[in-house]
Write a protein that holds these residues in place. Sequence first.
Motif, PDB file in Angstrom:
ATOM      1  N   CYS A   1      -6.095   1.086  -9.930  1.00 53.89           N
ATOM      2  CA  CYS A   1      -6.827   0.732  -8.700  1.00 53.89           C
ATOM      3  C   CYS A   1      -8.254   0.311  -9.032  1.00 53.89           C
ATOM      4  O   CYS A   1      -8.753  -0.695  -8.501  1.00 53.89           O
ATOM      5  CB  CYS A   1      -6.862   1.908  -7.733  1.00 53.89           C
ATOM      6  SG  CYS A   1      -5.309   2.258  -6.911  1.00 53.89           S
TER       7      CYS A   1
ATOM      8  N   VAL B   1      -5.498   3.896  -1.707  1.00 55.25           N
ATOM      9  CA  VAL B   1      -4.603   4.350  -2.771  1.00 55.25           C
ATOM     10  C   VAL B   1      -5.393   5.144  -3.803  1.00 55.25           C
ATOM     11  O   VAL B   1      -4.949   6.194  -4.275  1.00 55.25           O
ATOM     12  CB  VAL B   1      -3.863   3.164  -3.430  1.00 55.25           C
ATOM     13  CG1 VAL B   1      -3.073   3.612  -4.646  1.00 55.25           C
ATOM     14  CG2 VAL B   1      -2.947   2.471  -2.426  1.00 55.25           C
TER      15      VAL B   1
ATOM     16  N   LEU C   1      -1.143  -5.833  -5.054  1.00 52.01           N
ATOM     17  CA  LEU C   1      -2.203  -5.745  -4.037  1.00 52.01           C
ATOM     18  C   LEU C   1      -3.448  -6.492  -4.500  1.00 52.01           C
ATOM     19  O   LEU C   1      -4.105  -7.173  -3.712  1.00 52.01           O
ATOM     20  CB  LEU C   1      -2.570  -4.290  -3.751  1.00 52.01           C
ATOM     21  CG  LEU C   1      -1.782  -3.555  -2.690  1.00 52.01           C
ATOM     22  CD1 LEU C   1      -2.136  -2.079  -2.693  1.00 52.01           C
ATOM     23  CD2 LEU C   1      -1.993  -4.159  -1.320  1.00 52.01           C
TER      24      LEU C   1
ATOM     25  N   LYS D   1       0.837  -1.204   0.000  1.00 56.31           N
ATOM     26  CA  LYS D   1       0.000   0.000   0.000  1.00 56.31           C
ATOM     27  C   LYS D   1       0.870   1.250   0.000  1.00 56.31           C
ATOM     28  O   LYS D   1       0.625   2.189  -0.773  1.00 56.31           O
ATOM     29  CB  LYS D   1      -0.930   0.008   1.217  1.00 56.31           C
ATOM     30  CG  LYS D   1      -1.787   1.255   1.315  1.00 56.31           C
ATOM     31  CD  LYS D   1      -2.689   1.234   2.519  1.00 56.31           C
ATOM     32  CE  LYS D   1      -1.877   1.459   3.771  1.00 56.31           C
ATOM     33  NZ  LYS D   1      -2.686   1.625   4.975  1.00 56.31           N
TER      34      LYS D   1
ATOM     35  N   SER E   1      -7.008  -1.257   1.214  1.00 57.06           N
ATOM     36  CA  SER E   1      -5.757  -0.636   0.765  1.00 57.06           C
ATOM     37  C   SER E   1      -5.907  -0.055  -0.630  1.00 57.06           C
ATOM     38  O   SER E   1      -5.452   1.057  -0.905  1.00 57.06           O
ATOM     39  CB  SER E   1      -4.618  -1.657   0.777  1.00 57.06           C
ATOM     40  OG  SER E   1      -4.375  -2.113   2.084  1.00 57.06           O
TER      41      SER E   1
END
Length: 94
Positions: free
Chosen positions: A58, A45, A31, A12, A41
């Motif tokens: 993401c 982000v 991740l 992270k 996390s």
Amino acid sequence: MLVDQDRLRQLKEDAKWASSVEGQIRAVRKLGTFGEAALPSLEEVLQVSVREDIKQCCIEAIKKLGMDSKAQTAKLKKAPTARKGRRKAKASAR
């Protein structure tokens, strides 16, 4: 699945503050492999990042987690249970 919380935390931080964009994207993708444990996390982000490419990465990872979760749920729903199998056997015997 046991998740290494220290590894999640490190990824992270890398995703948020790595010196290179490539390093940040690599951390976000890694991740995403941790499953739903990484969701908070990834969301953090997403909120902190100012770069659109990091945000997009993401979003893709979060969507993939959602699809994986739905696929797993669908598998569980499709799997016949012993009880359902007995009902079908009884119905066909009549």
